[in-house]
Enzyme design. Structure first.
Site, short mmCIF file in Angstrom:
data_model
loop_
_atom_site.label_atom_id
_atom_site.label_comp_id
_atom_site.label_asym_id
_atom_site.label_seq_id
_atom_site.Cartn_x
_atom_site.Cartn_y
_atom_site.Cartn_z
N LYS A 64 39.41 -13.09 6.66
CA LYS A 64 38.45 -12.52 7.60
C LYS A 64 37.31 -11.83 6.85
O LYS A 64 36.19 -11.73 7.36
CB LYS A 64 39.15 -11.58 8.58
CG LYS A 64 39.81 -10.36 7.95
CD LYS A 64 38.87 -9.17 7.81
CE LYS A 64 39.55 -8.01 7.09
NZ LYS A 64 38.63 -6.87 6.88
N GLU A 76 35.39 -6.94 -0.66
CA GLU A 76 36.47 -7.77 -1.19
C GLU A 76 36.23 -9.26 -0.96
O GLU A 76 36.66 -10.10 -1.74
CB GLU A 76 37.80 -7.36 -0.57
CG GLU A 76 38.39 -6.07 -1.15
CD GLU A 76 38.88 -6.22 -2.58
OE1 GLU A 76 38.78 -7.32 -3.14
OE2 GLU A 76 39.35 -5.22 -3.14
#
Length: 330
Positions: free
Chosen positions: A189, A274
């Site tokens: 995601k 990230e």
């Protein structure tokens, strides 16, 4: 109540520590930066990560790993995803024999392709290892706003027991035994949030953003199932729920990073996203499995500087037309 040690004084680690202290748990918090630990312990703030949010006076932080881990029953590893393996190696001789370890970072190691739980288990093979993930902003959790996440363990009964012991106040935790699925949802995601952020930054409109979220979710499920996840897990909090949150607010570092890239701004001073680290290894895994992930692949090209946001829009819109089928969502 179980004794909890939390490793990481970033936004998420500090917010979790505050939430569990608020529930009455004995909590010890570790951080690399002694100045941040002193601020948390003495001033009850962590301004670098959580602004002016007030932390419980009972929360104490230390830069001494041995002190923080002594007598721990639950150890939450909340270091950045690309640092998890190194931290697991550091603590391998310090974690009490019966402690349960829970990975809380979201990302795939871009050197090995391993999930967070795999990195920890490789260094601490005799300990139960689980993962905590789901739609949760640290800024909401530290303010005591309602949050629901998923805790996965290989053994469902163990996951349920831990979920019950750690739920309370404004934090509700659901249990799962799909450790792979919960981690894949949380990792991929981030990549999709960057893609949607690029769309926002490039001024492509709300309709395009909705399309990217939907098609990105289809890719997430396809790749996740190929990697061993269950489709129903990816429809839950740690998959679809986290995707919706991360693609809808600039509190998401990945979404904000994508906006900056899409608008042509300098990203060198932005906080860690990230998804930037995950996109290359995720695309490599997709290629190895023969899974088509055009949104994720295009995001990787933009982030590597090989394609502009405008070129990405053209490339995605020019793809061959095919029938849409909900079967690909499991």
């Amino acid at each position: 109540m179980p004794r909890i040690s939390i490793l990481g004084t970033g936004a998420w680690g500090t917010a979790l520590a505050a939430a569990f202290v608020g529930q009455g748990h004995p909590v010890r918090l570790w951080g690399r930066n002694s100045a941040v630990c002193e601020e948390i312990s003495s001033h009850h703030t962590n301004r670098a990560y959580l602004g002016e949010a007030r932390l419980p006076e009972a929360l104490q932080a230390s830069s001494e790993l041995g002190k923080v881990l002594a007598d721990a029953e639950i150890v939450l590893v909340v270091a950045p995803a690309q640092s998890t393996g190194d931290l697991a190696a550091r603590i391998s001789a310090l974690v009490p024999d019966k402690a349960v370890l829970i990975a809380c970072a979201k990302g795939i190691d871009n050197r090995t392709g391993q999930m967070q739980s795999e990195l920890i288990a490789a260094q601490l093979p005799h300990h139960p290892v689980g993962v905590l993930s789901g739609p949760s902003f640290a800024a909401d959790v530290v303010r005591g706003l309602p949050t629901a996440v998923t805790l996965a363990m290989p053994d469902l009964e163990a996951a349920q027991q831990l979920a019950r012991s750690l739920s309370g106040g404004a934090v509700r935790i659901y249990a799962s035994d799909d450790v792979t699925g919960v981690q894949i949802g949380g990792s991929l995601k981030n990549v999709m949030a960057i893609a949607v952020g690029i769309c926002r930054g490039g001024g492509m409109g709300a309709s395009a953003e909705a399309a990217l979220i939907t098609r990105g979710y289809a890719e997430l499920v396809r790749l996740g199932v190929a990697m061993g996840a269950r489709a129903d897990t990816l429809m839950g909090l740690s998959g679809l729920g986290d995707l919706v949150l991360t693609c809808s607010s600039e509190l998401s570092r990945n979404f904000a990073y994508g906006i900056a890239v899409g608008s042509g701004r300098d990203v060198s001073d932005l906080k860690l996203a990230e998804g930037v680290h995950t996109v290359s290894i995720a695309n490599r895994i997709a290629e190895d499995h023969g899974i088509a992930c055009p949104v994720m692949q295009t995001a990787g090209l933009v982030l590597s500087g090989k394609m502009s946001a405008a070129e990405a829009r053209t490339a995605l819109m020019a793809r061959p037309i095919k029938a849409e089928s909900n079967r690909e969502l499991g």
